[in-house]
Design a protein around this motif. Structure first.
Motif, PDB file in Angstrom:
ATOM      1  N   ARG A  33      -4.371  -3.774  16.794  1.00 37.35           N
ATOM      2  CA  ARG A  33      -4.307  -2.022  16.784  1.00 37.35           C
ATOM      3  C   ARG A  33      -2.708  -2.260  16.572  1.00 37.35           C
ATOM      4  O   ARG A  33      -1.843  -1.120  15.563  1.00 37.35           O
ATOM      5  CB  ARG A  33      -4.261  -1.801  18.489  1.00 37.35           C
ATOM      6  N   LEU A  34      -1.490  -2.947  16.562  1.00 34.47           N
ATOM      7  CA  LEU A  34      -0.664  -2.874  15.990  1.00 34.47           C
ATOM      8  C   LEU A  34       0.163  -2.929  14.572  1.00 34.47           C
ATOM      9  O   LEU A  34       0.809  -2.739  13.811  1.00 34.47           O
ATOM     10  CB  LEU A  34       0.650  -4.164  16.530  1.00 34.47           C
ATOM     11  N   GLY A  35      -1.145  -3.323  13.942  1.00 39.33           N
ATOM     12  CA  GLY A  35      -1.229  -4.040  12.652  1.00 39.33           C
ATOM     13  C   GLY A  35      -1.775  -2.066  11.483  1.00 39.33           C
ATOM     14  O   GLY A  35      -2.088  -2.594  10.795  1.00 39.33           O
ATOM     15  N   ALA A  36      -2.042  -1.916  12.412  1.00 40.94           N
ATOM     16  CA  ALA A  36      -3.182  -0.666  12.166  1.00 40.94           C
ATOM     17  C   ALA A  36      -2.635   0.316  11.191  1.00 40.94           C
ATOM     18  O   ALA A  36      -1.529   0.743  10.787  1.00 40.94           O
ATOM     19  CB  ALA A  36      -3.564  -0.421  13.141  1.00 40.94           C
ATOM     20  N   SER A 171       6.366   2.748   0.656  1.00 42.13           N
ATOM     21  CA  SER A 171       5.633   1.469  -0.027  1.00 42.13           C
ATOM     22  C   SER A 171       4.249   1.579   1.211  1.00 42.13           C
ATOM     23  O   SER A 171       3.746   1.099   1.850  1.00 42.13           O
ATOM     24  CB  SER A 171       5.511   0.046   0.043  1.00 42.13           C
ATOM     25  N   TYR A 172       3.393   1.756   0.408  1.00 38.09           N
ATOM     26  CA  TYR A 172       1.749   1.963   0.917  1.00 38.09           C
ATOM     27  C   TYR A 172       1.190   0.322   1.567  1.00 38.09           C
ATOM     28  O   TYR A 172       0.497   0.131   1.775  1.00 38.09           O
ATOM     29  CB  TYR A 172       1.010   3.456   0.475  1.00 38.09           C
ATOM     30  N   ARG A 173       1.561  -0.056  -0.179  1.00 34.59           N
ATOM     31  CA  ARG A 173       0.956  -1.372  -0.221  1.00 34.59           C
ATOM     32  C   ARG A 173       1.484  -2.177   0.723  1.00 34.59           C
ATOM     33  O   ARG A 173       0.426  -2.780   1.673  1.00 34.59           O
ATOM     34  CB  ARG A 173       1.554  -2.144  -1.606  1.00 34.59           C
ATOM     35  N   ALA A 174       2.834  -2.472   1.714  1.00 35.93           N
ATOM     36  CA  ALA A 174       3.636  -3.334   2.517  1.00 35.93           C
ATOM     37  C   ALA A 174       2.759  -2.635   3.583  1.00 35.93           C
ATOM     38  O   ALA A 174       2.443  -3.634   3.976  1.00 35.93           O
ATOM     39  CB  ALA A 174       4.902  -2.681   2.568  1.00 35.93           C
ATOM     40  N   GLY A 175       2.088  -1.381   3.708  1.00 39.29           N
ATOM     41  CA  GLY A 175       1.116  -1.010   5.054  1.00 39.29           C
ATOM     42  C   GLY A 175       0.079  -1.712   4.521  1.00 39.29           C
ATOM     43  O   GLY A 175      -0.198  -2.657   5.617  1.00 39.29           O
ATOM     44  N   PHE A 176      -0.581  -1.814   4.133  1.00 40.48           N
ATOM     45  CA  PHE A 176      -2.080  -2.470   3.632  1.00 40.48           C
ATOM     46  C   PHE A 176      -2.124  -4.317   4.309  1.00 40.48           C
ATOM     47  O   PHE A 176      -2.392  -5.015   4.369  1.00 40.48           O
ATOM     48  CB  PHE A 176      -2.460  -2.350   2.785  1.00 40.48           C
ATOM     49  N   LEU A 177      -1.007  -4.915   3.480  1.00 39.38           N
ATOM     50  CA  LEU A 177      -0.318  -6.270   3.606  1.00 39.38           C
ATOM     51  C   LEU A 177       0.119  -6.357   5.404  1.00 39.38           C
ATOM     52  O   LEU A 177      -0.703  -7.849   5.820  1.00 39.38           O
ATOM     53  CB  LEU A 177       0.711  -6.575   2.320  1.00 39.38           C
ATOM     54  N   ILE A 178       0.442  -5.214   5.878  1.00 39.29           N
ATOM     55  CA  ILE A 178       0.657  -6.163   6.927  1.00 39.29           C
ATOM     56  C   ILE A 178      -0.364  -5.917   8.157  1.00 39.29           C
ATOM     57  O   ILE A 178      -0.655  -6.443   8.794  1.00 39.29           O
ATOM     58  CB  ILE A 178       1.754  -4.872   8.119  1.00 39.29           C
ATOM     59  N   GLY A 181      -2.388  -8.951   7.435  1.00 38.46           N
ATOM     60  CA  GLY A 181      -1.462 -10.236   8.214  1.00 38.46           C
ATOM     61  C   GLY A 181      -2.035 -10.326   9.769  1.00 38.46           C
ATOM     62  O   GLY A 181      -2.013 -11.068  10.302  1.00 38.46           O
ATOM     63  N   MET A 182      -1.958  -9.439  11.102  1.00 41.89           N
ATOM     64  CA  MET A 182      -2.038  -9.252  11.723  1.00 41.89           C
ATOM     65  C   MET A 182      -3.575  -9.434  12.342  1.00 41.89           C
ATOM     66  O   MET A 182      -3.931  -9.417  13.415  1.00 41.89           O
ATOM     67  CB  MET A 182      -1.487  -7.998  12.040  1.00 41.89           C
ATOM     68  N   THR A 183      -4.325  -8.567  11.827  1.00 39.05           N
ATOM     69  CA  THR A 183      -5.908  -9.171  11.472  1.00 39.05           C
ATOM     70  C   THR A 183      -6.619 -10.291  11.961  1.00 39.05           C
ATOM     71  O   THR A 183      -6.704 -11.101  12.371  1.00 39.05           O
ATOM     72  CB  THR A 183      -7.041  -8.100  10.792  1.00 39.05           C
ATOM     73  N   MET A 184      -5.740 -11.533  11.191  1.00 37.04           N
ATOM     74  CA  MET A 184      -5.131 -12.466  11.048  1.00 37.04           C
ATOM     75  C   MET A 184      -5.011 -13.270  11.657  1.00 37.04           C
ATOM     76  O   MET A 184      -6.022 -13.915  11.926  1.00 37.04           O
ATOM     77  CB  MET A 184      -5.427 -13.757   9.203  1.00 37.04           C
ATOM     78  N   VAL A 185      -4.060 -12.627  12.072  1.00 39.97           N
ATOM     79  CA  VAL A 185      -3.568 -13.330  13.306  1.00 39.97           C
ATOM     80  C   VAL A 185      -4.628 -13.293  14.698  1.00 39.97           C
ATOM     81  O   VAL A 185      -4.926 -13.596  15.712  1.00 39.97           O
ATOM     82  CB  VAL A 185      -2.288 -12.395  13.905  1.00 39.97           C
ATOM     83  N   CYS A 186      -4.866 -12.423  14.581  1.00 38.35           N
ATOM     84  CA  CYS A 186      -6.259 -12.021  15.882  1.00 38.35           C
ATOM     85  C   CYS A 186      -8.007 -12.759  15.617  1.00 38.35           C
ATOM     86  O   CYS A 186      -8.230 -13.451  16.248  1.00 38.35           O
ATOM     87  CB  CYS A 186      -6.881  -9.880  15.380  1.00 38.35           C
ATOM     88  N   ALA A 187      -7.634 -13.166  14.442  1.00 41.39           N
ATOM     89  CA  ALA A 187      -8.630 -14.322  13.992  1.00 41.39           C
ATOM     90  C   ALA A 187      -8.258 -15.536  14.477  1.00 41.39           C
ATOM     91  O   ALA A 187      -9.213 -16.698  15.503  1.00 41.39           O
ATOM     92  CB  ALA A 187      -9.108 -14.078  12.690  1.00 41.39           C
ATOM     93  N   VAL A 188      -6.880 -15.886  14.535  1.00 43.92           N
ATOM     94  CA  VAL A 188      -6.052 -17.340  15.117  1.00 43.92           C
ATOM     95  C   VAL A 188      -6.309 -16.970  16.264  1.00 43.92           C
ATOM     96  O   VAL A 188      -6.824 -18.571  16.825  1.00 43.92           O
ATOM     97  CB  VAL A 188      -5.270 -17.295  14.761  1.00 43.92           C
TER      98      VAL A 188
END
Length: 438
Positions: A33-36, A171-178, A181-188
C-alpha cells in the motif's frame, strides 16, 4: 500520564498474542500500500494527463474491475488448490510486471487492455491473504487481526496518497514504476518469510477433502451469497472515493495534489481511529454495526454535493471514513464465520468478487451520471444505495441469528483444524504464538 498509560496498554493488548507469520503478512500489506498509485490516480491520469473524457476513464477503470472479477474466483480456486503462498507469489509478481507496463503504453486500446491485466493480477492475491490470515490467527483474535491488516492498508494509503499526488504533478510514469517496485518487494517478502498455511488432510482425519467445497457449493449458500450481495452495494459506495470523487473534483477545478490531500484524510483517520474503534466494536452486535456503517457511508458521500471547498470535502471524507472503519473488520469477520475451513479460498474469492464487480460497475456508473446529470446526482444515489444496504443487513442478520448460523465462531472440528494449521505453519519455531513486533 494515566491516559498515556491506558493508551499504551490498549495498544499492547491490541497487537499482542498474534503469530509471527501474521506480522510478516501485515508487513507485506503495508509495503504494497505504500507503493499504491494506479487505483488512486488512474482517473486523473486519463482525464488530466492524457486528455480523455470521464466516460473513457470510467471504461478503463471498469476493465480494471472486470479483471478483478475474473481473478477473484480464479484466485480463490488457486488458493484452495495450489496453496496460499504460491498464489500470492504469482499474483504479486504479475502485478508488478503489468503495472510497470501500464506506465509506458500510450494507445487507448492498449491502455484499456493493460488496465484489465493489472486488475486481474492485483485482485488474485486477495483471497489468499484473507484465507492465510484466517488460517494462522485464532478465531477469537480475527476481528483484531483483520482490523490491524486494514490499519496497515490505510497507513500505507495515507502516506502514498499524499506523496503520489505530488509525484503525479511531475511524472505519472514514475508513480507506475514505484508501485511496480514496491509490489515486487512484497513478493520477495512472501517468498522469504511466509510458510504455507493451507489446511491439509493430515491435520485431522475428520477434515473434508479440498475439493468437497466447489464454487457451486458457495453459490448455493443462501446466507453467504446474501452477504456477498450486500457487500457489493457497500463497495459500490466506497469505490466513489477513488472513482467519482477525483473526477468530480477535477471538473470543479481542484488539482491532483488537492485530491491527494483530501483522500489522504481517509487513510490518516483510519490510522488514528482503527485500533480504538476496534476495541469498542469487538464484542458488539454485528447487525447494528453493519446497518449503521452502511447508512453512514451512503449519506457521508451524499454530503459531498454540498462541499465547495477542500476543507469541506475533507470533512465529508471523515464521515464516510468512520463508516469504513466499522464496516471493514465486521464484514470480513462475518465472511470468515460463514466459510468452511477447507473452502476458505473459494468463499473469500466470491466475497472479493463482490468488490471487484463494484470496481467494474462504479466507474461506468459514476462516469455516466457525472457526464449526463452532474456529480450531485451521483452523491444522491450513494444515499439511496446506503439506505438499501442498511435495510438489507437488518433483515439478513435477523434471519441468520434466528437460524443460529453466527452464534459460534467455529465448530470444535474447525477449531482443531485451525490449531493444527498454525502448528504446521510454525514448524519448529515455538515462538510464533507470541505477539509483538517482527
Amino acid at each position: 500520564m494515566p491516559y498515556a498509560l491506558r493508551a499504551r496498554r490498549a495498544v499492547r493488548e491490541t497487537v499482542s498474542g498474534l503469530p509471527r507469520e501474521f506480522w510478516w503478512l501485515w508487513t507485506s500489506t503495508l509495503v504494497n500500500r505504500l507503493g499504491a498509485f494506479v487505483a488512486t490516480f488512474m482517473a486523473l491520469y486519463l482525464t488530466l494527463d492524457r486528455g480523455y473524457s470521464a466516460t473513457y476513464a470510467g471504461l478503463v477503470a471498469a476493465l480494471h474491475g472486470l479483471g478483478g472479477v475474473v481473478s477473484s474466483l480464479g484466485g480463490g480456486v488457486m488458493t484452495d488448490r495450489l496453496g496460499r503462498r504460491p498464489t500470492l507469489l504469482i499474483a504479486q509478481s504479475s502485478t508488478a510486471a503489468s503495472v510497470a507496463l501500464l506506465g509506458f503504453v500510450r494507445d487507448p486500446v492498449a491502455i484499456a487492455g493493460v488496465a484489465f491485466l493489472v486488475g486481474m493480477a492485483s485482485n488474485a492475491s486477495r483471497p489468499a491473504v484473507q484465507a492465510m490470515m484466517a488460517d494462522i490467527v485464532r478465531p477469537e483474535d480475527r476481528i483484531r487481526a483483520f482490523s490491524l491488516n486494514y490499519w496497515a492498508i490505510n497507513l500505507g494509503f495515507a502516506v502514498s496518497s499524499m506523496a503520489a499526488g505530488f509525484i503525479a504533478e511531475v511524472s505519472y510514469r514514475a508513480g507506475f514504476l514505484i508501485e511496480a517496485g514496491m509490489t515486487m518487494v512484497c513478493a520477495v517478502l512472501v517468498f522469504l518469510r511466509l510458510p504455507e498455511s493451507k489446511p491439509t488432510a493430515t491435520v485431522t482425519e475428520a477434515a473434508p477433502r479440498d475439493d468437497s467445497v466447489s464454487l457451486r457449493t458457495v453459490l448455493r449458500d443462501g446466507p453467504f451469497m446474501s452477504v456477498v450481495g450486500l457487500s457489493f452495494l457497500v463497495a459500490l459506495i466506497f469505490q466513489q472515493g477513488a472513482v467519482g470523487l477525483p473526477v468530480a473534483m477535477g471538473e470543479a477545478g481542484f488539482t491532483p495534489a488537492e485530491y491527494g490531500m483530501a483522500i489522504a484524510v481517509n487513510g490518516v483517520l483510519i490510522v488514528v481511529l482503527q485500533i480504538p474503534v476496534t476495541r469498542f466494536i469487538e464484542h458488539r452486535d454485528p447487525r447494528r454495526l453493519l446497518v449503521v456503517s452502511s447508512v453512514l457511508a451512503g449519506y457521508g458521500f451524499a454530503l459531498t454535493a454540498f462541499a465547495g471547498s477542500l476543507g469541506v470535502i475533507a470533512l465529508t471524507v471523515c464521515v464516510w471514513t468512520l463508516a469504513e472503519i466499522v464496516n471493514a473488520p465486521t464484514q470480513t469477520s462475518l465472511v470468515v464465520r460463514l466459510s468452511p475451513v477447507h473452502g476458505r479460498g473459494r468463499y473469500q474469492g466470491m466475497y472479493t468478487m463482490s468488490w471487484s464487480v463494484a470496481a467494474l460497475v462504479a466507474p461506468l456508473l459514476s462516469g455516466f451520471v457525472i457526464d449526463r446529470f452532474g456529480a450531485e446526482w451521483l452523491w444522491g444515489l450513494c444515499a439511496v444505495v446506503g439506505t438499501a444496504a442498511g435495510v438489507g443487513y437488518a433483515v439478513l442478520m435477523r434471519r441468520v441469528s434466528a437460524g443460529g448460523q453466527t452464534e459460534g465462531v467455529e465448530t470444535e472440528e474447525e477449531a482443531e483444524t485451525a490449531d493444527g494449521v498454525r502448528a504446521l505453519a510454525a514448524g519448529e519455531n515455538r515462538e510464533t504464538r507470541s505477539g509483538g513486533t517482527l
